[in-house]
Design a protein around this motif. Structure first.
Motif, PDB file in Angstrom:
ATOM      1  N   MET A 259      11.657   4.683   9.851  1.00 32.40           N
ATOM      2  CA  MET A 259      11.164   6.043   9.693  1.00 32.40           C
ATOM      3  C   MET A 259      10.062   6.349  10.695  1.00 32.40           C
ATOM      4  SD  MET A 259      10.890   6.384   5.547  1.00 32.40           S
ATOM      5  CE  MET A 259      10.069   7.983   5.678  1.00 32.40           C
ATOM      6  N   GLY A 260       9.260   5.331  11.007  1.00 34.49           N
ATOM      7  CA  GLY A 260       8.138   5.538  11.903  1.00 34.49           C
ATOM      8  C   GLY A 260       6.871   5.935  11.182  1.00 34.49           C
ATOM      9  N   VAL A 261       6.651   5.332   9.997  1.00 33.85           N
ATOM     10  CA  VAL A 261       5.455   5.655   9.227  1.00 33.85           C
ATOM     11  C   VAL A 261       4.728   4.373   8.837  1.00 33.85           C
ATOM     12  CG1 VAL A 261       6.407   7.792   8.304  1.00 33.85           C
ATOM     13  CG2 VAL A 261       6.701   5.662   7.008  1.00 33.85           C
ATOM     14  N   ILE A 262       3.430   4.492   8.651  1.00 38.58           N
ATOM     15  CA  ILE A 262       2.614   3.432   8.070  1.00 38.58           C
ATOM     16  C   ILE A 262       2.039   3.996   6.780  1.00 38.58           C
ATOM     17  CG2 ILE A 262       0.573   1.983   8.352  1.00 38.58           C
ATOM     18  CD1 ILE A 262       1.044   2.098  11.361  1.00 38.58           C
ATOM     19  N   MET A 263       2.274   3.292   5.680  1.00 42.72           N
ATOM     20  CA  MET A 263       1.820   3.760   4.384  1.00 42.72           C
ATOM     21  C   MET A 263       0.388   3.297   4.127  1.00 42.72           C
ATOM     22  SD  MET A 263       4.642   5.249   3.591  1.00 42.72           S
ATOM     23  CE  MET A 263       4.321   5.740   1.880  1.00 42.72           C
ATOM     24  N   VAL A 264      -0.263   3.928   3.163  1.00 41.66           N
ATOM     25  CA  VAL A 264      -1.587   3.454   2.754  1.00 41.66           C
ATOM     26  C   VAL A 264      -1.436   2.055   2.168  1.00 41.66           C
ATOM     27  CG1 VAL A 264      -2.416   5.784   2.310  1.00 41.66           C
ATOM     28  CG2 VAL A 264      -1.393   4.467   0.448  1.00 41.66           C
ATOM     29  N   PRO A 265      -2.473   1.237   2.172  1.00 37.36           N
ATOM     30  CA  PRO A 265      -2.353  -0.131   1.645  1.00 37.36           C
ATOM     31  C   PRO A 265      -1.817  -0.152   0.214  1.00 37.36           C
ATOM     32  CG  PRO A 265      -4.422   0.126   2.811  1.00 37.36           C
ATOM     33  CD  PRO A 265      -3.807   1.498   2.730  1.00 37.36           C
ATOM     34  N   ASP A 276      -0.069   7.097   5.716  1.00 36.58           N
ATOM     35  CA  ASP A 276      -1.352   6.846   6.367  1.00 36.58           C
ATOM     36  C   ASP A 276      -1.296   7.230   7.844  1.00 36.58           C
ATOM     37  OD1 ASP A 276      -4.025   5.955   6.371  1.00 36.58           O
ATOM     38  OD2 ASP A 276      -3.427   4.021   7.200  1.00 36.58           O
ATOM     39  N   GLU A 277      -0.149   6.954   8.479  1.00 37.23           N
ATOM     40  CA  GLU A 277      -0.026   7.245   9.909  1.00 37.23           C
ATOM     41  C   GLU A 277       1.430   7.523  10.246  1.00 37.23           C
ATOM     42  OE1 GLU A 277      -1.042   5.086  14.231  1.00 37.23           O
ATOM     43  OE2 GLU A 277      -1.742   4.213  12.338  1.00 37.23           O
ATOM     44  N   VAL A 278       1.668   8.469  11.150  1.00 35.80           N
ATOM     45  CA  VAL A 278       3.012   8.797  11.638  1.00 35.80           C
ATOM     46  C   VAL A 278       3.081   8.414  13.108  1.00 35.80           C
ATOM     47  CG1 VAL A 278       4.705  10.624  12.034  1.00 35.80           C
ATOM     48  CG2 VAL A 278       3.273  10.681   9.979  1.00 35.80           C
ATOM     49  N   MET A 279       4.038   7.576  13.455  1.00 40.82           N
ATOM     50  CA  MET A 279       4.169   7.105  14.832  1.00 40.82           C
ATOM     51  C   MET A 279       4.678   8.228  15.735  1.00 40.82           C
ATOM     52  SD  MET A 279       3.038   4.228  14.061  1.00 40.82           S
ATOM     53  CE  MET A 279       3.060   3.493  15.695  1.00 40.82           C
ATOM     54  N   HIS A 280       4.116   8.314  16.918  1.00 39.57           N
ATOM     55  CA  HIS A 280       4.487   9.354  17.875  1.00 39.57           C
ATOM     56  C   HIS A 280       5.960   9.236  18.274  1.00 39.57           C
ATOM     57  CE1 HIS A 280       4.172  12.265  21.079  1.00 39.57           C
ATOM     58  NE2 HIS A 280       4.604  11.362  21.960  1.00 39.57           N
ATOM     59  N   ALA A 283      11.206   9.218  14.062  1.00 41.35           N
ATOM     60  CA  ALA A 283      12.021  10.106  13.230  1.00 41.35           C
ATOM     61  C   ALA A 283      11.151  10.915  12.273  1.00 41.35           C
ATOM     62  CB  ALA A 283      13.051   9.285  12.445  1.00 41.35           C
ATOM     63  N   ALA A 284      10.118  10.281  11.731  1.00 43.92           N
ATOM     64  CA  ALA A 284       9.209  10.988  10.833  1.00 43.92           C
ATOM     65  C   ALA A 284       8.436  12.077  11.573  1.00 43.92           C
ATOM     66  CB  ALA A 284       8.241  10.001  10.190  1.00 43.92           C
ATOM     67  N   ASP A 285       8.034  11.785  12.805  1.00 41.15           N
ATOM     68  CA  ASP A 285       7.314  12.763  13.618  1.00 41.15           C
ATOM     69  C   ASP A 285       8.202  13.960  13.915  1.00 41.15           C
ATOM     70  OD1 ASP A 285       5.234  13.849  15.102  1.00 41.15           O
ATOM     71  OD2 ASP A 285       5.829  12.824  16.941  1.00 41.15           O
ATOM     72  N   ARG A 286       9.457  13.706  14.264  1.00 44.16           N
ATOM     73  CA  ARG A 286      10.393  14.798  14.555  1.00 44.16           C
ATOM     74  C   ARG A 286      10.679  15.629  13.309  1.00 44.16           C
ATOM     75  NH1 ARG A 286      12.850  10.500  17.379  1.00 44.16           N
ATOM     76  NH2 ARG A 286      14.409  10.256  15.710  1.00 44.16           N
ATOM     77  N   ALA A 287      10.623  15.002  12.141  1.00 44.40           N
ATOM     78  CA  ALA A 287      10.879  15.721  10.895  1.00 44.40           C
ATOM     79  C   ALA A 287       9.688  16.564  10.454  1.00 44.40           C
ATOM     80  CB  ALA A 287      11.253  14.740   9.791  1.00 44.40           C
ATOM     81  N   GLY A 288       8.537  16.348  11.097  1.00 42.98           N
ATOM     82  CA  GLY A 288       7.354  17.129  10.749  1.00 42.98           C
ATOM     83  C   GLY A 288       6.452  16.483   9.721  1.00 42.98           C
ATOM     84  N   MET A 289       6.606  15.169   9.470  1.00 43.90           N
ATOM     85  CA  MET A 289       5.733  14.487   8.524  1.00 43.90           C
ATOM     86  C   MET A 289       4.341  14.325   9.128  1.00 43.90           C
ATOM     87  SD  MET A 289       8.321  11.619   6.905  1.00 43.90           S
ATOM     88  CE  MET A 289       7.173  11.255   5.585  1.00 43.90           C
ATOM     89  N   ARG A 290       3.327  14.283   8.244  1.00 43.84           N
ATOM     90  CA  ARG A 290       1.949  14.192   8.685  1.00 43.84           C
ATOM     91  C   ARG A 290       1.189  13.163   7.846  1.00 43.84           C
ATOM     92  NH1 ARG A 290       4.155  16.416  12.031  1.00 43.84           N
ATOM     93  NH2 ARG A 290       3.814  18.485  12.944  1.00 43.84           N
TER      94      ARG A 290
END
Length: 339
Positions: A259-265, A276-280, A283-290
């Motif tokens: 997905m390209g995301v890092i979740m909170v601990p 926690d973070e969306v990788m540049h 897929a998550a970045d293209r979908a508009g996740m923040r």
């Protein structure tokens, strides 16, 4: 002559006001017999909370004879709650489904032949109509006592001023503004009934004007909830996890990395599924996740925690789209993540 005319107009106006007051008083007096009957249809809901000033209780009301209970969607439902009926019986409940945009959830208890509220298709109350709000406010009714009753009237039927972010709630639509104190702890999810004891609304969660700090006393019209409650009860809309769905091999399923995301601990069994973070350029970045988005649903399945999010991803082929419902501040967003 002019003074006589003014006096006549004043007398007529006073007479009209007195007549209106008499009509309202008579209508309010007629609420008493129906209130006890309505109390039998209201339930007390106990769940998560109890820390940092978060009350572990709220209210609900029966919407079917088979134990379906409508209530406010809130942190109290982070666990399967305990429900106590008017007669003192306590039941473990299951969350059948919820609709974040309406801040509505439907619970189910193992009981039958229960008194319940039919949910109307139309809003039957208008400005000035007397109403009663029935709820578990302040957890006063801790045993088999009836739920608490507050009497008042509808001050207005209007839309929340959400264009400027005045009230932070995902709900968009008409609300019943009440001239009674409805935003007490534990009142959310309670029933609002008319002079005949008919359901007209559900008490909303505590809501404050961010500009003025004024608390809003309001209810969602029952007619706005009817279709969703019916769909959940009929099984046409459910957010319950699909337990029978098989797990896919890790390389074939979605995961946080794909997905390209890092979740909170993930430090607790029920750590919420916050991003926690969306990788540049992911897929998550293209979908508009923040960052700070909270994942509520994935392909219609309820995300109870970060661990349940991980399990559900393991059941979805990484070549398929992910349909996500997320909460961003007070907004509810539907996003589609394409691999």
């Amino acid at each position: 002559m002019m003074n006589i005319q003014k006096l006549a107009v004043l007398v007529v106006a006073c007479a009209a006001m007195n007549l209106a007051a008499m009509n309202i008083t008579a209508a309010q007096d007629s609420l008493a017999p129906s209130s006890r009957d309505a109390q039998r249809r209201v339930a007390k809901v106990y769940g998560a909370g109890g820390l940092k000033g978060l009350e572990a209780y709220q209210s609900g009301f029966l919407v079917s004879p088979d134990g379906h209970i409508a209530t406010a969607w809130s942190y109290v439902l982070d666990v399967d709650p305990i429900v106590q009926l008017d007669d003192g019986r306590r039941f473990e409940s299951k969350i059948v489904g919820f609709e974040p945009a309406l801040e509505l959830a439907v619970l189910k208890i193992d009981a039958s032949d229960l008194p319940y509220f039919p949910v109307p298709a139309d809003t039957s109350v208008q400005w000035g109509d007397p109403v009663i709000a029935i709820s578990n406010l302040f957890n006063i009714a801790t045993g088999d006592e009836p739920a608490s009753v507050m009497q008042g009237s509808v001050a207005a039927v209007t839309q929340l001023d959400a264009r400027r972010g005045t009230f932070k709630t995902p709900y968009r639509g008409d609300v019943l503004i009440l001239d009674l104190i409805a935003n007490n702890p534990g009142a959310a999810g309670g029933a609002v009934v008319d002079a005949n004891g008919n359901l007209v609304g559900m008490l909303g969660k505590e809501l404050r004007d961010t500009a003025t700090g004024v608390w809003l006393n309001y209810a969602l019209p029952a007619s706005a909830l009817r279709a969703t409650i019916g769909d959940i009860i009929a099984g046409r809309k459910t957010t319950a996890p699909v337990e029978s769905t098989p797990m896919l091999p890790r390389n074939d399923s979605h995961n946080f990395t794909t997905m390209g995301v890092i979740m909170v601990p993930d430090v607790l069994e029920t750590t919420p599924a916050y991003i926690d973070e969306v990788m540049h350029a992911s897929a998550a970045d293209r979908a508009g996740m923040r960052p700070d988005d909270l994942i509520l649903l994935v392909d219609g399945q309820r995300i109870e925690s970060q661990r349940s999010f991980r399990r559900i991803l393991r059941t979805i082929d990484r070549r398929d789209n992910l349909n996500l419902t997320v909460q961003r501040n007070s907004e509810i967003l539907n996003l589609v993540l394409k691999p």
